[in-house]
Design a protein around this motif. Sequence first.
Motif, mmCIF file in Angstrom:
data_model
loop_
_atom_site.group_PDB
_atom_site.id
_atom_site.type_symbol
_atom_site.label_atom_id
_atom_site.label_comp_id
_atom_site.label_asym_id
_atom_site.label_seq_id
_atom_site.Cartn_x
_atom_site.Cartn_y
_atom_site.Cartn_z
ATOM 1 N N PRO A 154 0.819 -1.216 0.000
ATOM 2 C CA PRO A 154 0.000 0.000 0.000
ATOM 3 C C PRO A 154 0.851 1.264 0.000
ATOM 4 O O PRO A 154 2.053 1.217 0.282
ATOM 5 N N LEU A 155 0.247 2.391 -0.313
ATOM 6 C CA LEU A 155 0.876 3.723 -0.224
ATOM 7 C C LEU A 155 2.151 3.841 -1.046
ATOM 8 O O LEU A 155 3.079 4.535 -0.642
ATOM 9 N N ALA A 177 5.303 13.526 -2.092
ATOM 10 C CA ALA A 177 6.142 13.976 -0.972
ATOM 11 C C ALA A 177 5.399 14.965 -0.070
ATOM 12 O O ALA A 177 5.684 15.063 1.121
ATOM 13 N N THR A 178 4.431 15.682 -0.616
ATOM 14 C CA THR A 178 3.729 16.704 0.174
ATOM 15 C C THR A 178 2.562 16.119 0.976
ATOM 16 O O THR A 178 1.981 16.812 1.807
ATOM 17 N N GLN A 179 2.212 14.873 0.732
ATOM 18 C CA GLN A 179 1.044 14.309 1.414
ATOM 19 C C GLN A 179 1.390 13.795 2.811
ATOM 20 O O GLN A 179 2.522 13.387 3.068
ATOM 21 N N THR A 180 0.385 13.826 3.686
ATOM 22 C CA THR A 180 0.558 13.300 5.050
ATOM 23 C C THR A 180 -0.386 12.118 5.218
ATOM 24 O O THR A 180 -1.583 12.305 5.400
ATOM 25 N N PRO A 181 0.125 10.905 5.132
ATOM 26 C CA PRO A 181 -0.768 9.757 5.292
ATOM 27 C C PRO A 181 -1.112 9.508 6.756
ATOM 28 O O PRO A 181 -0.350 9.864 7.656
ATOM 29 N N PRO A 227 12.908 9.675 5.347
ATOM 30 C CA PRO A 227 12.790 9.996 6.776
ATOM 31 C C PRO A 227 12.182 11.365 7.079
ATOM 32 O O PRO A 227 11.856 11.647 8.229
ATOM 33 N N THR A 228 11.992 12.194 6.048
ATOM 34 C CA THR A 228 11.342 13.483 6.318
ATOM 35 C C THR A 228 9.827 13.390 6.141
ATOM 36 O O THR A 228 9.117 14.394 6.269
ATOM 37 N N GLN A 229 9.331 12.194 5.851
ATOM 38 C CA GLN A 229 7.897 12.021 5.606
ATOM 39 C C GLN A 229 7.067 12.415 6.836
ATOM 40 O O GLN A 229 7.346 11.989 7.948
ATOM 41 N N LYS A 230 6.025 13.218 6.609
ATOM 42 C CA LYS A 230 5.054 13.477 7.689
ATOM 43 C C LYS A 230 4.087 12.312 7.712
ATOM 44 O O LYS A 230 3.593 11.900 6.656
ATOM 45 N N VAL A 231 3.792 11.798 8.889
ATOM 46 C CA VAL A 231 2.864 10.676 8.978
ATOM 47 C C VAL A 231 2.228 10.642 10.363
ATOM 48 O O VAL A 231 2.858 11.010 11.354
ATOM 49 N N ARG A 232 0.957 10.247 10.429
ATOM 50 C CA ARG A 232 0.252 10.118 11.705
ATOM 51 C C ARG A 232 -0.135 8.660 11.898
ATOM 52 O O ARG A 232 -0.624 8.022 10.965
#
Length: 363
Positions: A138-139, A144-148, A172-177
Amino acid sequence: MSTNTWRRQLQDFAGTSTSRLVRDDVFDFFAGHVDPLWTRRRLLVEVLALHPVGGEMLSLHLRSHHRLDQTAAGRHIELCAVIDGVRVCRSYTPLFIGERELEIGIKKIAHGRFSSWIHEQLRVGDHLEIQQIYGEPPLRTLAATQTPALIAGGSGMTLAMAMLYDFAERQPTQKVRLLQYARTAFDLVYLDELAALQQRLPQLQVFFALTQDQDVSTPLHGHFDREHWQALALPDDSPVLVCGPARLIDGVREVLRQFGHRGELYVEAYHRELQSAPEGATVTVRVQEHAITSTTQQLLLERLEAAGLKPAYGCRQGICMSCTCRKTQGRVQNALDGSISEEGEEDIRLCISRPLTDIDLSL
Ligand code: FES
């Protein structure tokens, strides 16, 4: 040269130089008496370490002497063991696959034959077998601008962890919740690992929700709802990966629908929910020379196994297709969606099919 290097070179030599002289099954039989990992046809892995990671989840650190397929994160593998003389396989999502090592989390399932054996019987130094890799990661098309958002509960946390390790490695700079669901604080898993991941993935935000506990240190309680979604404070095009039991998946689907969320939704169910079975009539299942009596409520895979047959299988959840066989006559019900087949020839999955009439199968 170290003993391990000698050992590996001997193994590689044995695996390649004899390949044209000795049949694979003969090689496996004799080589297995010298070292269980010397095999051509089967991919055996040795248990290097076992450690609990919270709740009823056990982490298995495994080593292969063969190079592993370092496939994309989030795919499934089948893990097999011989339990009481019977080969049993189940599918799992590895957290991590290296060149020769991998890690798998296995949650103990009530009455689960395989997971109970892993938790109670498996020891460091034992061997397991790995079968096929399947499923789509998945994903993979994340901008790069998206926050999954990863929303996970129970065994679904293994997929969420696999995705987080993959982000930490590749971006490693990925925004993620991450929002983890558990019944009680005791059932939360991978807490130490998540704390360590936040060092490698500084834009990871972790939320917890307890469905049966009012633990004051955890601000979210109950099942997924509008309040939980708002707590994640995500843009309305964020991709959402939900993995866990059906109730969690249904809750996420409904809330996202209510909010008109525009982001893609990826779903990975970790517990099959079977439709109720039709009234229990008795039918006959003919397989080769066998005529086996079954009720219309029994799943074919379980009925054939109870009758002493050994059909192939993997996930037992209708995902991997390992149990697919040809039905030449009769009707079956798909226990996942309740649909009913035609009378004639078609491929069916034994693990999710119930016989509605007398049927003929070709294994
Ligand atoms: S065992 Fe995987 S689909 Fe039936």
